[in-house]
Write a protein that holds these residues in place. Structure first.
Motif, PDB file in Angstrom:
ATOM      1  N   PRO A 144      -9.970  -9.398  18.647  1.00 51.15           N
ATOM      2  CA  PRO A 144     -10.764 -10.122  17.638  1.00 51.15           C
ATOM      3  C   PRO A 144     -12.270 -10.073  17.897  1.00 51.15           C
ATOM      4  CG  PRO A 144      -8.851 -11.416  18.250  1.00 51.15           C
ATOM      5  CD  PRO A 144      -8.886 -10.224  19.172  1.00 51.15           C
ATOM      6  N   GLY A 145     -12.684  -9.971  19.154  1.00 53.10           N
ATOM      7  CA  GLY A 145     -14.113  -9.887  19.482  1.00 53.10           C
ATOM      8  C   GLY A 145     -14.715  -8.515  19.237  1.00 53.10           C
ATOM      9  N   GLY A 146     -13.888  -7.526  18.885  1.00 53.15           N
ATOM     10  CA  GLY A 146     -14.390  -6.189  18.592  1.00 53.15           C
ATOM     11  C   GLY A 146     -14.267  -5.197  19.729  1.00 53.15           C
ATOM     12  N   ARG A 147     -13.782  -5.631  20.882  1.00 50.48           N
ATOM     13  CA  ARG A 147     -13.597  -4.726  22.011  1.00 50.48           C
ATOM     14  C   ARG A 147     -12.277  -3.988  21.863  1.00 50.48           C
ATOM     15  NH1 ARG A 147     -17.699  -3.329  24.712  1.00 50.48           N
ATOM     16  NH2 ARG A 147     -16.432  -2.940  26.528  1.00 50.48           N
ATOM     17  N   GLY A 148     -12.258  -2.734  22.266  1.00 45.59           N
ATOM     18  CA  GLY A 148     -11.045  -1.938  22.192  1.00 45.59           C
ATOM     19  C   GLY A 148     -10.373  -1.818  23.539  1.00 45.59           C
ATOM     20  N   PHE A 149      -9.068  -1.633  23.517  1.00 42.86           N
ATOM     21  CA  PHE A 149      -8.328  -1.395  24.758  1.00 42.86           C
ATOM     22  C   PHE A 149      -7.146  -0.493  24.451  1.00 42.86           C
ATOM     23  CE2 PHE A 149      -6.465  -5.105  22.845  1.00 42.86           C
ATOM     24  CZ  PHE A 149      -5.104  -4.979  23.049  1.00 42.86           C
ATOM     25  N   SER A 150      -6.720   0.232  25.464  1.00 43.67           N
ATOM     26  CA  SER A 150      -5.618   1.182  25.331  1.00 43.67           C
ATOM     27  C   SER A 150      -4.297   0.479  25.608  1.00 43.67           C
ATOM     28  CB  SER A 150      -5.814   2.335  26.313  1.00 43.67           C
ATOM     29  OG  SER A 150      -4.733   3.226  26.229  1.00 43.67           O
ATOM     30  N   ARG A 151      -3.294   0.776  24.762  1.00 36.16           N
ATOM     31  CA  ARG A 151      -1.971   0.188  24.934  1.00 36.16           C
ATOM     32  C   ARG A 151      -0.943   1.322  24.908  1.00 36.16           C
ATOM     33  NH1 ARG A 151       1.670  -1.398  20.971  1.00 36.16           N
ATOM     34  NH2 ARG A 151       0.050  -1.092  19.418  1.00 36.16           N
ATOM     35  N   PRO A 152      -0.310   1.627  26.064  1.00 33.09           N
ATOM     36  CA  PRO A 152       0.683   2.696  26.076  1.00 33.09           C
ATOM     37  C   PRO A 152       1.994   2.236  25.427  1.00 33.09           C
ATOM     38  CG  PRO A 152       0.449   1.739  28.267  1.00 33.09           C
ATOM     39  CD  PRO A 152      -0.550   1.068  27.390  1.00 33.09           C
TER      40      PRO A 152
END
Length: 115
Positions: free
Chosen positions: A100-108
């Motif tokens: 929600p804050g706009g940061r991205g993260f990788s999810r395998p």
């Protein structure tokens, strides 16, 4: 993954190799606008100031990668017919989620197929 200069065009190209053998890579031409777009995405922001063409180019590259990954996986399964196991029937995809804050993260995500 490597960035190399294509001598014929004098332009950089992103090469993603999915296996050690030749022919198991997918190339993405890095134009200045594509490079800037990828740089902003790498920082966790999807810039709205870019045209949809950049996003469509990236989605087309992603589709090529997925097709090549399936080809490499099938070739690997064909050469490893003697070995039967979970690894031969699984494909791991890495999805990028946006918080929600706009940061991205990788999810395998592991996708298993039954044969």
């Amino acid at each position: 993954m490597a960035i190399r200069l294509v001598e014929e065009t004098s332009r950089p190209q992103l090469d993603v190799s999915l296996a050690a053998a030749a022919g198991n890579s997918v190339a993405f031409d890095l134009t200045p606008i594509r490079h800037e777009f990828l740089s902003h995405v790498a920082e966790g922001a999807l810039p709205a100031s870019f045209s949809n063409e950049c996003l469509e180019d990236l989605l087309a590259f992603k589709a090529k990668l997925l097709r090549k990954a399936e080809i490499v996986r099938k070739a690997s399964m064909a050469s490893d017919d003697d070995e039967v196991g979970d690894e031969a029937s699984a494909l791991i995809l890495n999805f990028i989620d946006i918080e929600p804050g706009g940061r991205g993260f990788s999810r395998p995500v592991t996708v298993r197929t039954s044969e």
